[in-house]
Design a protein around this motif. Structure first.
Motif, short mmCIF file in Angstrom:
data_model
loop_
_atom_site.label_atom_id
_atom_site.label_comp_id
_atom_site.label_asym_id
_atom_site.label_seq_id
_atom_site.Cartn_x
_atom_site.Cartn_y
_atom_site.Cartn_z
N ARG A 112 95.66 15.71 5.58
CA ARG A 112 95.35 17.00 6.19
C ARG A 112 94.16 17.64 5.48
NH1 ARG A 112 100.16 20.19 7.10
NH2 ARG A 112 100.36 20.23 4.86
N ARG A 113 94.14 17.56 4.14
CA ARG A 113 93.02 18.13 3.38
C ARG A 113 91.71 17.47 3.76
NH1 ARG A 113 94.01 21.57 -0.74
NH2 ARG A 113 92.08 21.00 -1.76
N ASP A 114 91.73 16.16 3.99
CA ASP A 114 90.52 15.44 4.42
C ASP A 114 90.01 15.98 5.76
OD1 ASP A 114 90.69 13.71 2.18
OD2 ASP A 114 91.79 12.19 3.34
N VAL A 115 90.93 16.18 6.69
CA VAL A 115 90.57 16.66 8.03
C VAL A 115 89.99 18.07 7.95
CG1 VAL A 115 91.47 17.29 10.31
CG2 VAL A 115 92.24 15.18 9.21
N ILE A 116 90.63 18.94 7.19
CA ILE A 116 90.13 20.31 7.04
C ILE A 116 88.75 20.30 6.40
CG2 ILE A 116 90.52 22.54 5.91
CD1 ILE A 116 93.57 21.86 6.09
N ALA A 117 88.57 19.49 5.36
CA ALA A 117 87.28 19.42 4.68
C ALA A 117 86.19 18.93 5.63
CB ALA A 117 87.38 18.51 3.46
N GLN A 118 86.49 17.92 6.42
CA GLN A 118 85.49 17.42 7.37
C GLN A 118 85.14 18.47 8.40
OE1 GLN A 118 83.77 14.38 7.23
NE2 GLN A 118 82.55 15.62 8.61
N MET A 119 86.13 19.20 8.90
CA MET A 119 85.85 20.25 9.87
C MET A 119 84.98 21.34 9.25
SD MET A 119 89.53 20.50 11.78
CE MET A 119 89.03 21.78 12.91
N ALA A 120 85.27 21.72 8.01
CA ALA A 120 84.47 22.74 7.33
C ALA A 120 83.03 22.26 7.17
CB ALA A 120 85.08 23.08 5.97
N ARG A 121 82.84 21.02 6.78
CA ARG A 121 81.48 20.47 6.63
C ARG A 121 80.75 20.46 7.98
NH1 ARG A 121 83.98 17.45 2.70
NH2 ARG A 121 84.52 15.67 3.98
N ASP A 122 81.46 20.08 9.04
CA ASP A 122 80.85 20.05 10.37
C ASP A 122 80.42 21.45 10.81
OD1 ASP A 122 81.22 17.32 10.46
OD2 ASP A 122 82.95 17.41 11.83
N ILE A 123 81.23 22.45 10.53
CA ILE A 123 80.88 23.83 10.89
C ILE A 123 79.65 24.26 10.10
CG2 ILE A 123 81.60 26.24 10.70
CD1 ILE A 123 84.48 25.19 11.35
#
Length: 54
Positions: A34-45
């Motif tokens: 879950r942390r990986d997914v959140i981090a990737q979404m934050a980077r994409d934003i």
């Protein structure tokens, strides 16, 4: 207005995880947490790949 405030992706991940409801499921496929997914979404934003609504 530029505040010169800085933060790290890990800070964003921590803040999001604190606000998730208890028992919120994580990914069920692949090896990403879950942390990986959140981090990737934050980077994409931040990179402009995902547009946020204002």
């Amino acid at each position: 207005m530029d505040t010169d405030a800085t933060f790290k992706i890990g800070d964003v991940v921590d803040a999001v995880e604190r606000e998730l409801p208890t028992g919120c499921p994580g990914p069920t496929r692949g090896e990403m947490t879950r942390r990986d997914v959140i981090a990737q979404m934050a980077r994409d934003i931040l990179d402009g790949e995902i547009r946020t609504q204002s």
